[in-house]
Scaffold this motif. Structure first.
Motif, PDB file in Angstrom:
ATOM      1  N   ALA A 206       0.768  -1.412   0.056  1.00 48.34           N
ATOM      2  CA  ALA A 206      -0.018   0.064  -0.040  1.00 48.34           C
ATOM      3  C   ALA A 206       0.746   1.413  -0.048  1.00 48.34           C
ATOM      4  O   ALA A 206       0.774   2.034   0.974  1.00 48.34           O
ATOM      5  CB  ALA A 206      -1.005  -0.073   1.004  1.00 48.34           C
ATOM      6  N   PRO A 207       1.621   1.461  -1.179  1.00 52.59           N
ATOM      7  CA  PRO A 207       2.284   2.524  -1.085  1.00 52.59           C
ATOM      8  C   PRO A 207       1.664   4.020  -1.099  1.00 52.59           C
ATOM      9  O   PRO A 207       0.623   3.930  -1.453  1.00 52.59           O
ATOM     10  CB  PRO A 207       3.062   2.370  -2.456  1.00 52.59           C
ATOM     11  N   ARG A 208       2.357   4.895  -0.902  1.00 53.05           N
ATOM     12  CA  ARG A 208       2.034   6.441  -0.623  1.00 53.05           C
ATOM     13  C   ARG A 208       2.784   7.154  -2.014  1.00 53.05           C
ATOM     14  O   ARG A 208       2.004   8.318  -2.173  1.00 53.05           O
ATOM     15  CB  ARG A 208       2.511   7.086   0.519  1.00 53.05           C
ATOM     16  N   LEU A 209       3.715   6.608  -2.736  1.00 56.37           N
ATOM     17  CA  LEU A 209       4.341   7.131  -3.718  1.00 56.37           C
ATOM     18  C   LEU A 209       4.494   5.936  -4.810  1.00 56.37           C
ATOM     19  O   LEU A 209       4.978   4.855  -4.576  1.00 56.37           O
ATOM     20  CB  LEU A 209       5.736   8.007  -3.532  1.00 56.37           C
ATOM     21  N   SER A 210       4.154   6.278  -6.257  1.00 57.87           N
ATOM     22  CA  SER A 210       4.297   5.526  -7.068  1.00 57.87           C
ATOM     23  C   SER A 210       5.331   6.218  -7.925  1.00 57.87           C
ATOM     24  O   SER A 210       5.210   7.221  -8.624  1.00 57.87           O
ATOM     25  CB  SER A 210       2.916   5.134  -7.778  1.00 57.87           C
TER      26      SER A 210
ATOM     27  N   LEU B 152      20.388   1.119 -13.427  1.00 58.24           N
ATOM     28  CA  LEU B 152      21.355   1.855 -12.499  1.00 58.24           C
ATOM     29  C   LEU B 152      20.305   2.666 -11.643  1.00 58.24           C
ATOM     30  O   LEU B 152      20.354   2.736 -10.258  1.00 58.24           O
ATOM     31  CB  LEU B 152      22.266   2.843 -13.198  1.00 58.24           C
ATOM     32  N   LEU B 153      19.265   3.157 -12.189  1.00 57.70           N
ATOM     33  CA  LEU B 153      18.388   4.007 -11.420  1.00 57.70           C
ATOM     34  C   LEU B 153      17.603   3.143 -10.443  1.00 57.70           C
ATOM     35  O   LEU B 153      17.380   3.398  -9.374  1.00 57.70           O
ATOM     36  CB  LEU B 153      17.241   4.581 -12.366  1.00 57.70           C
ATOM     37  N   LEU B 154      17.216   1.886 -10.970  1.00 54.56           N
ATOM     38  CA  LEU B 154      16.311   1.016 -10.014  1.00 54.56           C
ATOM     39  C   LEU B 154      17.232   0.800  -8.898  1.00 54.56           C
ATOM     40  O   LEU B 154      16.828   0.576  -7.894  1.00 54.56           O
ATOM     41  CB  LEU B 154      15.989  -0.232 -10.845  1.00 54.56           C
ATOM     42  N   ASP B 155      18.449   0.173  -8.949  1.00 54.81           N
ATOM     43  CA  ASP B 155      19.304  -0.045  -7.784  1.00 54.81           C
ATOM     44  C   ASP B 155      19.390   1.090  -6.888  1.00 54.81           C
ATOM     45  O   ASP B 155      19.625   1.155  -5.724  1.00 54.81           O
ATOM     46  CB  ASP B 155      20.496  -0.424  -8.305  1.00 54.81           C
ATOM     47  N   LEU B 156      19.533   2.660  -7.484  1.00 49.89           N
ATOM     48  CA  LEU B 156      19.693   3.873  -6.580  1.00 49.89           C
ATOM     49  C   LEU B 156      18.482   3.812  -5.822  1.00 49.89           C
ATOM     50  O   LEU B 156      18.463   4.235  -4.716  1.00 49.89           O
ATOM     51  CB  LEU B 156      20.032   4.908  -7.517  1.00 49.89           C
ATOM     52  N   LEU B 157      17.297   3.828  -6.547  1.00 49.17           N
ATOM     53  CA  LEU B 157      16.053   3.731  -5.819  1.00 49.17           C
ATOM     54  C   LEU B 157      15.801   2.833  -4.608  1.00 49.17           C
ATOM     55  O   LEU B 157      15.268   3.119  -3.469  1.00 49.17           O
ATOM     56  CB  LEU B 157      14.956   3.750  -6.691  1.00 49.17           C
ATOM     57  N   ALA B 158      16.432   1.655  -4.915  1.00 54.21           N
ATOM     58  CA  ALA B 158      16.370   0.381  -3.732  1.00 54.21           C
ATOM     59  C   ALA B 158      17.118   0.892  -2.709  1.00 54.21           C
ATOM     60  O   ALA B 158      16.795  -0.012  -1.672  1.00 54.21           O
ATOM     61  CB  ALA B 158      16.824  -0.682  -4.728  1.00 54.21           C
ATOM     62  N   ARG B 159      18.021   1.814  -2.600  1.00 50.62           N
ATOM     63  CA  ARG B 159      18.862   2.219  -1.239  1.00 50.62           C
ATOM     64  C   ARG B 159      17.838   2.823  -0.574  1.00 50.62           C
ATOM     65  O   ARG B 159      18.352   2.957   0.805  1.00 50.62           O
ATOM     66  CB  ARG B 159      20.022   2.955  -1.564  1.00 50.62           C
ATOM     67  N   GLU B 160      16.727   3.188  -0.919  1.00 46.62           N
ATOM     68  CA  GLU B 160      15.639   3.899   0.083  1.00 46.62           C
ATOM     69  C   GLU B 160      14.763   3.217   0.155  1.00 46.62           C
ATOM     70  O   GLU B 160      13.400   3.194  -0.641  1.00 46.62           O
ATOM     71  CB  GLU B 160      15.346   5.202  -0.506  1.00 46.62           C
ATOM     72  N   PRO B 161      14.559   2.137   1.097  1.00 47.96           N
ATOM     73  CA  PRO B 161      13.368   1.481   1.257  1.00 47.96           C
ATOM     74  C   PRO B 161      12.068   2.031   2.071  1.00 47.96           C
ATOM     75  O   PRO B 161      11.834   1.868   3.187  1.00 47.96           O
ATOM     76  CB  PRO B 161      13.581   0.179   2.176  1.00 47.96           C
ATOM     77  N   MET B 162      11.421   3.140   1.361  1.00 46.27           N
ATOM     78  CA  MET B 162      10.421   4.080   1.825  1.00 46.27           C
ATOM     79  C   MET B 162       9.049   3.463   1.319  1.00 46.27           C
ATOM     80  O   MET B 162       9.166   2.504   0.710  1.00 46.27           O
ATOM     81  CB  MET B 162      10.709   5.234   1.142  1.00 46.27           C
TER      82      MET B 162
ATOM     83  N   ALA C 126       8.040  13.510   2.226  1.00 42.11           N
ATOM     84  CA  ALA C 126       8.072  14.583   3.368  1.00 42.11           C
ATOM     85  C   ALA C 126       7.151  15.611   2.780  1.00 42.11           C
ATOM     86  O   ALA C 126       6.455  16.252   3.488  1.00 42.11           O
ATOM     87  CB  ALA C 126       9.303  15.174   3.846  1.00 42.11           C
ATOM     88  N   LEU C 127       7.422  16.021   1.458  1.00 47.09           N
ATOM     89  CA  LEU C 127       6.816  17.160   0.660  1.00 47.09           C
ATOM     90  C   LEU C 127       5.072  16.647   0.804  1.00 47.09           C
ATOM     91  O   LEU C 127       4.366  17.522   0.932  1.00 47.09           O
ATOM     92  CB  LEU C 127       7.137  17.387  -0.543  1.00 47.09           C
ATOM     93  N   ILE C 128       5.142  15.708   0.378  1.00 43.50           N
ATOM     94  CA  ILE C 128       3.569  14.753   0.255  1.00 43.50           C
ATOM     95  C   ILE C 128       2.904  15.037   1.756  1.00 43.50           C
ATOM     96  O   ILE C 128       1.821  15.513   1.641  1.00 43.50           O
ATOM     97  CB  ILE C 128       3.634  13.431  -0.113  1.00 43.50           C
ATOM     98  N   ASP C 129       3.556  14.651   2.644  1.00 41.74           N
ATOM     99  CA  ASP C 129       2.934  14.713   3.840  1.00 41.74           C
ATOM    100  C   ASP C 129       2.722  16.170   4.653  1.00 41.74           C
ATOM    101  O   ASP C 129       1.571  16.277   5.156  1.00 41.74           O
ATOM    102  CB  ASP C 129       4.029  14.092   5.179  1.00 41.74           C
TER     103      ASP C 129
END
Length: 306
Positions: free
Chosen positions: A15-19, A31-41, A119-122
Motif C-alpha cells: 500500500a504505497p504512498r508514492l508510485s 542503475l536508477l532502479l538500484d539507486l532507488l532501492a537504497r531508500e526502502p521507503m 515529506a513534501l507529500i506529508d
C-alpha cells in the motif's frame, strides 16, 4: 495493445504512498532502479518497457526488480506506444495517491531523494511539483559538450528561478503529480515523437492548480551527441506547432517562440538553415557559439509553426 507483466515479491498487497513511474525504450534503467532501492521507503516502482524488444535487457530489469526491497512491476509492450501514451499507461498500474515521473536515464543526487518527496507529500499534499535536474553526476565527454552547455544554461536551474515561469519548467524527468490532478489532466496522446508533451501538460494544469518547484534534483545521465540533439529538434517541430495552436497566449512569451517569429520573416530560410546546423555539429568550433547556432537552428525549424 497487449502487455506482459512481471511483479517482484514485494508487489502483492503493498500500500504505497508514492508510485515512481519509469518508462524506457532501449535505455537500461537498472542503475536508477538500484539507486532507488537504497531508500526502502513507502514507495513502489512501475517500469514500462515501451517496445524495446530486447530479451537480455528485460532479464536485467527483472533481476534489478527482484533484488529491490521496493514493491515493483515491469510492464513490457511488444510495440512502442510513445512518450505520452506510455506515461498514461504507467499511471494505470500505479496504486499510490501521488505519482513521481522519473526518466530512466536519471540518477538521484541525494540519498534522501524519495524521503524528500514523501515529506513534501506529508507536509503540503501538492497538486504538482518539479524537483529539477542537474548534471552533477554526468561524466564529461567531448561528444556531449554541446548538450552539457545547453542544458546547463536553460534547464539546470534552481527552484526560485523555475518558479518564475512554473508551467514552462515541467519535465517528466523528475515530476510529482497528485492522483486527482492526473485523473483530470492526462498527457495528450496526440503528441508524437520527441518533445513538448510535458510542457503542454504543464500549461493545462497551471490553469487549475499551482505548480510547486523544489530543489530535489536528479542528474540527467543521458546526454546526447550533437547530431541526436538536432534530430530531436527536427522531430519536435510538429509538437511545437501543436502547443502553439492550443496555448499561443502562453508560449508567445517564450524566447523560442519569439525567435521563431522573427526568423519566419527571413528569406531563403531552407537554404541557410542547413549551414547553421552544420556549424552547430562542428566539434572543433567553440561550444558557446555552437550552442547559439543550435538554438538558432531550432528556432528556424519552429518558424514553420508560427
Amino acid at each position: 495493445m497487449s502487455e506482459t507483466l512481471f511483479d517482484n515479491g514485494a508487489w502483492a498487497g503493498a500500500a504505497p504512498r508514492l508510485s515512481v513511474l519509469v518508462p524506457f525504450k532501449g535505455d537500461d534503467p537498472c542503475l536508477l532502479l538500484d539507486l532507488l532501492a537504497r531508500e526502502p521507503m513507502a514507495a513502489e516502482v512501475v517500469v514500462l518497457d515501451d517496445g524495446t524488444a530486447d530479451p537480455d535487457l528485460t532479464a536485467r530489469v527483472r533481476s534489478a526488480l527482484d533484488r529491490s526491497p521496493l514493491p515493483a512491476r515491469l510492464v513490457t509492450l511488444a510495440k512502442n506506444e510513445g512518450r505520452a501514451r506510455g506515461r498514461n499507461r504507467l499511471v494505470s498500474h500505479a496504486r499510490a495517491g501521488h505519482f513521481l515521473f522519473l526518466d530512466s536515464d536519471m540518477a538521484p543526487d541525494s540519498s534522501s531523494f524519495l524521503s524528500t518527496w514523501l515529506a513534501l507529500i506529508d507536509q503540503e499534499n501538492p497538486a504538482v511539483a518539479f524537483g529539477g535536474f542537474s548534471l552533477d553526476q554526468a561524466p564529461p565527454r567531448r561528444d556531449h559538450a554541446l548538450h552539457r552547455a545547453m542544458a546547463g544554461h536553460s534547464d539546470c536551474l534552481p527552484a526560485e528561478v523555475r518558479a518564475l515561469n512554473p508551467e514552462k519548467h515541467v519535465f517528466t524527468s523528475n515530476l510529482l503529480v497528485r492522483r486527482d490532478v492526473f485523473a483530470a489532466e492526462a498527457f495528450d496522446e496526440g503528441f508524437a515523437g520527441w518533445g513538448w508533451e510535458d510542457v503542454e501538460w504543464g500549461m493545462r494544469v497551471a490553469r487549475r492548480w499551482p505548480i510547486r518547484h523544489i530543489d530535489n534534483t536528479a542528474t540527467h545521465l543521458g546526454l546526447d551527441p550533437a547530431p541526436v540533439i538536432a534530430a530531436k529538434y527536427e522531430q519536435s517541430a510538429a509538437n511545437f506547432a501543436r502547443v502553439v495552436a492550443a496555448h499561443r497566449e502562453v508560449v508567445s512569451a517564450y524566447p523560442s517562440y519569439r525567435a521563431a517569429k522573427l526568423l519566419k520573416r527571413a528569406p531563403l530560410r531552407r537554404l541557410w538553415r542547413p549551414l547553421i546546423k552544420a556549424y552547430a555539429l562542428a566539434e572543433l568550433a567553440p561550444v558557446r557559439s555552437r550552442a547559439f547556432a543550435m538554438r538558432l537552428y531550432r528556432a528556424a525549424l519552429y518558424a514553420e509553426a508560427v
